[in-house]
Structure formats: C-alpha cells, structure tokens
Write a protein that holds these residues in place. Structure first.
Motif, short mmCIF file in Angstrom:
data_model
loop_
_atom_site.label_atom_id
_atom_site.label_comp_id
_atom_site.label_asym_id
_atom_site.label_seq_id
_atom_site.Cartn_x
_atom_site.Cartn_y
_atom_site.Cartn_z
N ILE A 199 -12.51 2.88 16.27
CA ILE A 199 -12.01 3.98 16.74
C ILE A 199 -13.19 5.26 16.78
O ILE A 199 -13.01 5.90 17.68
N ARG B 80 1.01 -1.14 -0.06
CA ARG B 80 -0.02 -0.04 -0.16
C ARG B 80 0.91 1.20 0.04
O ARG B 80 1.94 1.34 0.88
N TYR C 51 -7.10 10.95 6.97
CA TYR C 51 -6.46 9.80 6.40
C TYR C 51 -7.46 8.84 5.57
O TYR C 51 -8.86 9.06 6.36
N GLU D 208 -14.15 7.10 20.05
CA GLU D 208 -13.98 8.60 19.93
C GLU D 208 -15.58 9.26 20.49
O GLU D 208 -15.68 10.34 21.20
N ARG E 41 -7.38 -0.19 7.87
CA ARG E 41 -8.17 0.90 8.36
C ARG E 41 -9.63 0.32 8.23
O ARG E 41 -10.32 0.82 9.31
N ARG F 76 -4.52 14.35 18.70
CA ARG F 76 -5.68 15.49 18.62
C ARG F 76 -6.20 15.95 20.00
O ARG F 76 -6.14 17.36 19.92
N PHE G 127 3.68 0.44 2.67
CA PHE G 127 3.57 -0.38 3.75
C PHE G 127 3.28 -1.92 3.34
O PHE G 127 2.38 -1.86 2.23
N GLU H 83 1.01 5.05 0.83
CA GLU H 83 0.36 6.20 1.41
C GLU H 83 0.88 7.67 1.02
O GLU H 83 2.30 7.85 1.14
N LEU I 129 -2.86 1.24 11.08
CA LEU I 129 -3.95 2.08 10.85
C LEU I 129 -4.14 2.14 9.31
O LEU I 129 -5.35 2.47 8.64
N LYS I 130 -2.99 1.92 8.51
CA LYS I 130 -3.10 2.13 7.17
C LYS I 130 -3.49 0.74 6.37
O LYS I 130 -4.35 0.61 5.40
N GLN J 14 -11.52 1.39 11.81
CA GLN J 14 -12.07 2.92 11.92
C GLN J 14 -13.38 2.69 12.65
O GLN J 14 -13.58 3.60 13.61
#
Lengths: 394, 218
Positions: free
Chosen positions: B205, A157, A217, B209, B198, A190, A278, A159, B194-195, B202
């Motif tokens: 997450i 992948r 992202y 949140e 995802r 954050r 990645f 990015e 995370l990549k 997500q």
C-alpha cells in the motif's frame, strides 16, 4: 414457489450444525453466568420506536415491521437485542449499582447485512450497566475474547477505536456534514475526504487531525502517534488514556490487539471505546462491542453502558468441523427375549445415556442402513450374558 | 504461508497498474490479454493477481476473494463501498461521470419545467441519487453499453455515462451538460485483511501511495 423452500437469506439449521449452535449457546451462557451476567429474555416483537432507539434511519430500514393486529400500533421483529436489554436495565430492573445482563436469541433483518449474511442472525451478548470507567470496557472485551477462544476460534484479533475522538472533532457540525465525514472516515476514503474538507472553514489542527485519521491504524504505536497528531484537548486525551488502558488489560491476557481510530460505526449509538473481533477466514468482524452511554435516556434513565454481541451462526461456520461421536443403536427385542436380557438392556441403555452417550432405540422392520442415516456407528450386542457396545461391522 | 491476492480488470487498469506493481518489485507472470488464465502468478510466490470484470472487483474484495483490488470510483459508487476501505486514489483511468443530451435537447429548460426525463445509463444508483438531489423526476433505463445510442433512437432524453475525452459524445451529436463526479481508479482493501494481514499488505500500500502521489502531482 415451492413449499419446501424458505425466503432468501433465511436458512434451516440441520444436524449436526443445529446441535453445534445449541452446544455453543449453552456453553457461552454458562460461562457468562459464571461471571455474574444474569440471563434475560426479551420478546421477539416490540414497539418499533423502542427497537430503533439510538439507531436512526439505518436500522429502521433494516427492520421487519408490521402493524399489531391487536392494537393497530406499529411493531417490529427485533433487528438487534441491545436496545431491549438497555430498556430492561433502565426501566424494569431500576437497580442503582452495576448490572450485568446476558441474552441469546434470534433477531431479524429486513435486508441481509451482506451477500452471505442470513437475515436471521442468532445474537448472543453481554451488557454491563452502571459503570462509566474503562474497567467495564476491559471486562467485556476480555470476556468476549475468552468466549471466542473457548469456542475454538484461533488467532482472533481485537481492533479498538473510540467514538469520542470523532464526536469532539465534529462538535458544532451540522448532522448532514458529520454523517458525510463519518462515511468517508469509515471507508478510509482519503481522496474524497481531502476534497470534502477542502471546501470547509476549519481550524488547522482539526483539519490535520481528520486527514490523519484514515492512516491511524496499526498496533499500539498508533496511540503514541495520536497523542502527537490529534489536538491536545481533554476529551481526546481521555479517550487515548482509555484505549491505552484497554490495550494493557488485553495484552496481559496475551490477546492480539490493534487500533483503528477511523473504524467508526453506530453513528447514533456509540459514545466511547468500541471494539471488533476479527478471525482468519472471515471477511467481516465476528463480534462487535463498545460503549453506548446515551441509550438508556430514551427509556427514562441514562446509564453508563458497555457490552458486546456475537452472531452465533457466523462463528459456527468458522469452527473446524470435528466429527460428532456416533450414536449407539439399542436393538428392538422380540417378544420371546428372556426377561433377564430385557432388564439388562434397559439398565445398560440408561447407564450409557447418563454417561452422555446417544442411544437410539431400534424400531422393528427398518433396514440397518437407515440407522446409519440416523447417526449410529455402534450397536449393543448380547454376548456372554451382558450387553456390549461394538462398532457396526462393515 | 500468508498470501496477497490483488483483483483487477484487464485492459487499461491492468496496463496502468503494471508500473505500480513493478515499483513494489512485482512482475506478473503473463499478460492477461494473451492468456486465458484468470489467476495470474507473479515473480513473488505469495502474490497473485485475479483477473475479473471491473464491476466485480468490489464484490471479490468485499467477500475476501481478494485482499486488495483496483476499481474505478464509478464502480464503487454503484456498489456502495460497503465493507471496503477505499485507501488510495491511484490517479489512473481518470474520467468523469456526466449527464449528456443530444445537442438539440434543451436540458436546462426541461429541468426548469419539471419534466419527467428519460435517462439511459449503466449507473442506476449514481444517476438516481444525482437527479433526486436536484429534485428532477427521471425514468431510468438500464443499458449495458453504447449508451450514446439511446437518445439517437428516441429511447431516452439523456444519458449518464463516463466521459474521458468527449470524442464519442461528439461523434454522436451529444453534449455534456452536467458532471456528477470525478472518476479515477481506487485501491480498495478488504477490511478484515487490512487488520489480519497488515504486516504483509502495508508495504505494498505504501509503494502504491508513493507512486500514485507522484502521478497525481504530474
């Protein structure tokens, strides 16, 4: 200390790993040559200042430094070859047009990049100088994916990010604040980002943009959202247009592409499109690349520059371990062996080696097990007036 | 099948995470206090929990032993956070990292005089950075627990430690003189996970949140 150990985070490459590394290195350099990337080989040791151009304190701390006994000047083992290639392009080749260069060699890190990292990665890369358009970034990113696929790495992948977005949002900031922000965005922290920005006077659109970046992202939809959420400034529009072009070029190749606009690195180094590859099974990126237009200036000539580098050792550990074909043992003939047999053996061995086989010459007096250790799985046997390759009997 | 592994520590962090997991439809198969199992399955076949020491959470997540983890900001400051995304402040296990001294010790005076102060702490990196920024010279003494004891027996002039209610400090005749950082638990995520994963991570997450936003707002 025992004499057969090596320092922490250094490693010997043994058979068959060393051979895999060398095979991959050759294969990749051949591929790059086919794309017009000319091989250069800069020295292992250079003046410290030249090696740490554009990298700031961070890389200087990661550098093995010594005083040159010949001149008394501080020199260092290269921690990264890219500044060396930029130096060659800027000040040695002096070409005015597009220059494509490739390289491979060990680099040394005073500190390991992480717990698993070796302090002597084997870096292989390609750099493209003299073209500021996104076509150059597309070319190197495509080439990187092509090399990784050729090595047998699956489900890679890419990015992508863009340094100009960060630079333009922090225009006029003091260095210390910009670096703090850089660290917070990198960590996608954050909560602390919110606290950090709360204490600052900022235009509302910049504040909103910075608070959104850690959420930026995902797939191509991130770029569409970025157009809505980031300030409508020409630099940002240009950056997003470049990322869209990159996405299109890579999608055409069937590559999996993602975007992470807060994935920043190379604070003193990158200027435009950045990308990281990645692969499943690796906790960190296996290859990094992107644009670094400013670096050549330190070597007397600023040139548009983009490229990538891969750590060969990191990639090889991710590849499936297909067994290498075994070697063939050629027997040691006694003094009384007929001349015909002897000549035939010499010819057969030469033919096998020419065909790419590994043929090991037996030396007298060693038990057969020792030839297994040397990787032999077959042997040459004289039968019916000819030499035949037969598997070792159990 | 792709899996999700979440690393967290026993005790308060585990207890306060259970409702967050519940909101995401995840129920641990057993209570780590009652079990010796270090990998705890859940009602979802592709989700499992890793029970590790709090200080080890960032390491497990950084190297991909777990995709996500829950770690206190104190632990992350010491670890450095390299290779991690610190996506969310979960608002759980809130406290602060403080400098505390015996009631009889004049900290402000010692700092003014430029004295070299002996500081006992588990948080070497945070303490070193804090005193370096102030320009105060310190000798750091690494201890692994019961920091409050060190000044009482003359091992140190001050301590750097987590303070929640301040009851332990008071019980040992110490006072808080400076706050170094506000601490709470963070959701950390492995960068590659995370990549690469995802789509799987997500939604989890997002639930965390939403829930933690409610909690912090309260």
């Amino acid at each position: 200390m025992t004499l057969w150990t090596v320092p922490d985070h250094f490693r010997d490459e043994l058979p068959p790993a060393a051979e895999r590394l060398e095979t991959l290195r050759r294969q990749w350099l051949d591929r790059l040559r086919g794309h017009g990337y000319q091989l250069v080989a800069p020295p292992l040791i250079e003046y410290l200042d030249a090696l740490t151009v554009g990298s700031g304190r961070d890389l200087a701390e990661r550098t093995f430094q010594v005083v040159d006994p010949l001149t008394g000047k501080p020199v260092a083992v290269r921690p990264d070859m890219t500044p060396q290639i930029a130096r060659i392009d800027a000040h040695l080749l002096n070409r005015s047009g597009v220059t494509r260069l490739c390289y491979a060699g060990p680099v040394a890190h005073a500190r390991p990049a992480n717990l698993f990292a070796v302090r002597e990665p084997w870096q292989l890369g390609a750099e493209l100088y003299g073209h500021s358009g996104v076509e150059a970034d597309c070319e190197v990113a495509r080439l990187l994916l092509c090399l990784l696929a050729e090595a047998g790495l699956e489900a890679v992948r890419l990015e992508c990010a863009h340094m100009a977005i960060f630079r333009v949002l922090t225009r006029g900031w003091c260095e210390a604040d910009a670096e703090t922000l850089f660290t917070l965005l990198r960590a996608k922290d954050r909560a602390d980002l919110q606290r950090f920005l709360a204490g600052r006077e900022l235009p509302a659109e910049v504040r909103a943009a910075l608070l959104w970046l850690p959420h930026a992202y995902g797939g191509e939809e991130v770029l569409a959202e970025a157009r809505r959420r980031l300030p409508d400034w020409p630099e940002i529009a240009a950056a997003l247009t470049q990322l869209t072009a990159l996405a299109k070029a890579l999608a055409a190749e069937g590559a999996a592409v993602g975007f992470d606009l807060a994935d920043l690195r190379g604070y003193h180094y990158h200027t435009g499109v950045m990308f990281a590859a990645f692969a499943p099974g690796s906790a960190a990126a296996v290859a990094l690349g992107g644009r670094y237009d400013g670096m050549g200036a330190a070597f007397g000539r600023a040139r548009p520059a983009t490229g990538f580098s891969i750590d060969l050792r990191a990639v090889v550990t991710l590849l499936p371990l297909s067994p290498l074909p075994g070697a063939i043992l050629a027997p040691a003939l006694g003094a009384d062996a007929p001349a015909k047999q002897r000549t035939a053996l010499v010819e057969r061995v030469a033919a096998l080696r020419a065909a790419g086989e590994v043929v090991v010459d037996e030396l007298p007096g060693h038990p057969r097990e020792s030839w297994f250790e040397a990787g032999c799985t077959r042997q040459l046997v004289w039968e019916r007036g000819a030499w035949h390759v037969v598997p070792f009997a159990e | 099948m792709e899996t999700i592994t979440l690393a967290l520590s026993k005790g308060r962090i585990f207890e306060e995470t259970v409702p967050l997991l519940a909101a995401a439809g995840i129920t641990p198969a057993c209570d780590p206090e009652a079990s010796r199992q270090l990998i705890i399955p859940t009602n979802l076949p592709h989700v499992r929990l890793l029970i590790v020491r709090a200080t080890d959470v960032p390491t497990y997540v950084q190297y991909g032993g777990a995709d996500l983890g829950i770690a206190g900001k104190d632990v992350l400051l010491e670890h450095g956070g390299e290779g991690l995304y610190q996506l969310l402040d979960l608002g759980i296990a809130q406290c602060r990292l403080c400098v505390a001294v015996p009631r009889t010790f004049d900290y402000a005076q010692a700092v003014r005089l430029g004295s070299r102060i002996r500081v006992a702490t588990k948080y070497l990196k945070s303490a070193r950075a804090h005193f370096a920024a102030k320009g105060v010279h310190v000798d750091l003494i690494k201890l692994y627990g019961s920091m409050e004891l060190a000044p009482l027996v003359g091992l140190a002039d001050a301590i750097v430690d987590l303070v929640s209610t301040g009851a332990t400090l008071r019980a040992n005749g110490l006072v808080e003189v400076e706050t170094i950082a506000a601490i709470s638990s963070r959701l950390v995520v492995n960068q590659a996970a995370l990549k690469v994963k995802r789509a799987l991570l997500q939604p989890l997450i997002d639930v965390f949140e939403e829930k933690s936003r409610d909690r912090i707002a309260q």
